[in-house]
Design a protein around this motif. Structure first.
Motif, PDB file in Angstrom:
ATOM      1  N   THR A  20       0.725  -1.143   0.058  1.00  0.00           N
ATOM      2  CA  THR A  20       0.024   0.014   0.157  1.00  0.00           C
ATOM      3  C   THR A  20       0.947   1.258   0.052  1.00  0.00           C
ATOM      4  OG1 THR A  20      -1.745  -1.252   1.285  1.00  0.00           O
ATOM      5  CG2 THR A  20      -1.752   1.087   1.113  1.00  0.00           C
ATOM      6  N   MET A  21       1.903   1.085   0.936  1.00  0.00           N
ATOM      7  CA  MET A  21       2.823   2.457   0.964  1.00  0.00           C
ATOM      8  C   MET A  21       3.375   2.675  -0.457  1.00  0.00           C
ATOM      9  SD  MET A  21       4.389   2.562   4.608  1.00  0.00           S
ATOM     10  CE  MET A  21       4.964   0.688   4.739  1.00  0.00           C
ATOM     11  N   VAL A  22       3.726   1.483  -1.108  1.00  0.00           N
ATOM     12  CA  VAL A  22       4.700   1.714  -2.335  1.00  0.00           C
ATOM     13  C   VAL A  22       3.639   2.320  -3.324  1.00  0.00           C
ATOM     14  CG1 VAL A  22       5.738   0.498  -4.235  1.00  0.00           C
ATOM     15  CG2 VAL A  22       6.490   0.010  -1.818  1.00  0.00           C
ATOM     16  N   ILE A  23       2.475   1.790  -3.568  1.00  0.00           N
ATOM     17  CA  ILE A  23       1.614   2.218  -4.533  1.00  0.00           C
ATOM     18  C   ILE A  23       1.289   3.822  -4.166  1.00  0.00           C
ATOM     19  CG2 ILE A  23      -0.713   2.140  -5.362  1.00  0.00           C
ATOM     20  CD1 ILE A  23      -0.418  -0.951  -4.843  1.00  0.00           C
ATOM     21  N   SER A  24       1.115   4.134  -2.900  1.00  0.00           N
ATOM     22  CA  SER A  24       0.809   5.580  -2.520  1.00  0.00           C
ATOM     23  C   SER A  24       1.899   6.432  -2.843  1.00  0.00           C
ATOM     24  CB  SER A  24       0.483   5.450  -0.984  1.00  0.00           C
ATOM     25  OG  SER A  24      -0.606   4.663  -0.986  1.00  0.00           O
ATOM     26  N   GLY A  25       3.112   5.867  -2.855  1.00  0.00           N
ATOM     27  CA  GLY A  25       4.086   6.857  -3.265  1.00  0.00           C
ATOM     28  C   GLY A  25       4.207   7.116  -4.849  1.00  0.00           C
ATOM     29  N   ILE A  26       3.380   6.562  -5.550  1.00  0.00           N
ATOM     30  CA  ILE A  26       3.462   6.654  -7.078  1.00  0.00           C
ATOM     31  C   ILE A  26       2.469   7.799  -7.455  1.00  0.00           C
ATOM     32  CG2 ILE A  26       2.965   5.531  -9.276  1.00  0.00           C
ATOM     33  CD1 ILE A  26       3.685   2.843  -7.928  1.00  0.00           C
ATOM     34  N   HIS A  27       2.782   8.439  -8.570  1.00  0.00           N
ATOM     35  CA  HIS A  27       1.750   9.772  -9.131  1.00  0.00           C
ATOM     36  C   HIS A  27       0.421   9.025  -9.246  1.00  0.00           C
ATOM     37  CE1 HIS A  27       0.357  12.742 -11.483  1.00  0.00           C
ATOM     38  NE2 HIS A  27       1.205  13.469 -11.596  1.00  0.00           N
ATOM     39  N   TYR A  28      -0.525   9.696  -8.620  1.00  0.00           N
ATOM     40  CA  TYR A  28      -1.720   8.988  -8.706  1.00  0.00           C
ATOM     41  C   TYR A  28      -2.439   9.126 -10.145  1.00  0.00           C
ATOM     42  CZ  TYR A  28      -2.760   7.971  -3.982  1.00  0.00           C
ATOM     43  OH  TYR A  28      -2.593   7.229  -2.715  1.00  0.00           O
ATOM     44  N   GLY A  29      -1.937  10.031 -11.031  1.00  0.00           N
ATOM     45  CA  GLY A  29      -2.364  10.087 -12.089  1.00  0.00           C
ATOM     46  C   GLY A  29      -2.031   8.966 -12.826  1.00  0.00           C
ATOM     47  N   LEU A  30      -0.543   8.477 -12.782  1.00  0.00           N
ATOM     48  CA  LEU A  30      -0.117   7.464 -13.266  1.00  0.00           C
ATOM     49  C   LEU A  30      -0.812   5.959 -13.061  1.00  0.00           C
ATOM     50  CD1 LEU A  30       3.688   7.866 -13.297  1.00  0.00           C
ATOM     51  CD2 LEU A  30       2.083   7.616 -15.392  1.00  0.00           C
ATOM     52  N   ILE A  31      -1.273   6.098 -11.775  1.00  0.00           N
ATOM     53  CA  ILE A  31      -1.980   4.843 -11.297  1.00  0.00           C
ATOM     54  C   ILE A  31      -3.425   4.750 -11.788  1.00  0.00           C
ATOM     55  CG2 ILE A  31      -3.062   3.813  -9.090  1.00  0.00           C
ATOM     56  CD1 ILE A  31      -0.999   4.883  -7.307  1.00  0.00           C
ATOM     57  N   TYR A  32      -4.089   6.069 -12.175  1.00  0.00           N
ATOM     58  CA  TYR A  32      -5.395   6.047 -12.768  1.00  0.00           C
ATOM     59  C   TYR A  32      -5.225   5.568 -14.232  1.00  0.00           C
ATOM     60  CZ  TYR A  32      -9.778   7.530 -14.781  1.00  0.00           C
ATOM     61  OH  TYR A  32     -10.791   8.020 -15.485  1.00  0.00           O
ATOM     62  N   ALA A  33      -4.056   5.992 -14.759  1.00  0.00           N
ATOM     63  CA  ALA A  33      -3.794   5.542 -16.221  1.00  0.00           C
ATOM     64  C   ALA A  33      -3.727   4.104 -16.603  1.00  0.00           C
ATOM     65  CB  ALA A  33      -2.325   6.517 -16.791  1.00  0.00           C
ATOM     66  N   THR A  34      -2.967   3.546 -15.548  1.00  0.00           N
ATOM     67  CA  THR A  34      -2.589   2.199 -15.643  1.00  0.00           C
ATOM     68  C   THR A  34      -3.861   1.248 -15.303  1.00  0.00           C
ATOM     69  OG1 THR A  34      -0.519   2.633 -14.480  1.00  0.00           O
ATOM     70  CG2 THR A  34      -1.172   0.276 -14.449  1.00  0.00           C
ATOM     71  N   CYS A  35      -4.796   1.925 -14.616  1.00  0.00           N
ATOM     72  CA  CYS A  35      -5.931   1.036 -14.141  1.00  0.00           C
ATOM     73  C   CYS A  35      -7.082   1.202 -15.544  1.00  0.00           C
ATOM     74  CB  CYS A  35      -6.672   1.455 -12.862  1.00  0.00           C
ATOM     75  SG  CYS A  35      -5.973   1.251 -11.390  1.00  0.00           S
ATOM     76  N   THR A  36      -6.800   2.260 -16.243  1.00  0.00           N
ATOM     77  CA  THR A  36      -7.687   2.504 -17.123  1.00  0.00           C
ATOM     78  C   THR A  36      -7.341   1.910 -18.580  1.00  0.00           C
ATOM     79  OG1 THR A  36      -6.984   4.708 -17.419  1.00  0.00           O
ATOM     80  CG2 THR A  36      -9.013   4.506 -16.135  1.00  0.00           C
ATOM     81  N   GLY A  37      -5.849   1.394 -18.560  1.00  0.00           N
ATOM     82  CA  GLY A  37      -5.312   0.841 -19.560  1.00  0.00           C
ATOM     83  C   GLY A  37      -4.654   1.776 -20.542  1.00  0.00           C
TER      84      GLY A  37
END
Length: 221
Positions: free
Chosen positions: A30-47
């Motif tokens: 959870t901590m590692v994921i929370s340290g990533i740019h949230y825009g990139l996380i969203y882009a990854t989840c949306t393909g």
């Protein structure tokens, strides 16, 4: 608390109270994921094409975590602080992730660790995670830009007529933005230096004064 990288705990001994490797691995993820740019996380989840697997900054972030944890783990193992290498690496990885994301959870007393390990943790507390995340600190993005700028400067000394552009993910960065990054880094380090002077003035030893100033400037839990 892990998602917000704020380190709030209900026990005085933090995560060490639970003595559960499963809890620790879940929190690390959870901590590692929370340290990533949230825009990139969203882009990854949306393909989207621009995702965490293609981001140069994210790869640099993962690389620093892996390198710091490995160095700390081997240092603890060689110092016989923990009975085996796996336990040393486990505690090293948890604390590296906790510090670099400015969360501040703990599974062990770092005061008993080697000076080498503590210095690496202080470095992580200054750099911290990615811009656009919930972490504090200088940010991995600025460190990567500073490294690339220094590399290009050295290359320009060898080839004065050549033109080198500083790029992130293949995108050239304009000079004004690069100058702003360097001013930010200098101002950040000066703030830590001033904080260290003040802390030592009031009786703190050098290591305590510097680490406290770094934690305060980076907003590390």
């Amino acid at each position: 608390a892990a998602t917000a990288t704020c380190g709030f705990g209900t026990k005085n001994t933090s995560i060490a109270y639970f003595n559960s490797p499963l809890i620790e691995w879940i929190l690390m993820a959870t901590m590692v994921i929370s340290g990533i740019h949230y825009g990139l996380i969203y882009a990854t989840c949306t393909g989207k094409h621009n995702n965490i697997f293609r981001s140069e900054v994210t790869k640099f972030y993962f690389g620093i975590i892996a390198s710091a944890a490995a160095l700390i783990g081997v240092s603890l193992w060689l110092a016989d602080i923990y009975p085996n290498l796996f336990t040393s690496l486990h505690h090293a990885l948890f604390h590296t992730v906790s510090i670099i994301t400015t969360t501040g959870f703990a599974t062990a007393d770092c005061n008993e660790w080697t000076s080498f390990a503590i210095l690496i943790l202080i470095f992580c507390s200054i750099v911290c995670a990615c811009a656009g995340s919930t972490s504090g600190g200088l940010k991995i993005d600025r460190l990567l830009l500073a490294v690339k700028m220094m590399r290009n400067r050295l290359r320009r000394q060898q080839h004065p007529a050549a033109i080198f552009r500083t790029k992130i993910d293949g995108i050239p960065q304009d000079r004004d933005m690069l100058n702003t990054v360097m001013v930010y880094i200098v101002a950040f380090m000066m703030l830590i230096l001033i904080g260290t002077f003040i802390n030592t003035l009031f009786g703190a030893d050098l290591m305590t004064g510097f680490s406290a100033a770094a934690a305060g400037a980076s907003n590390v839990g």
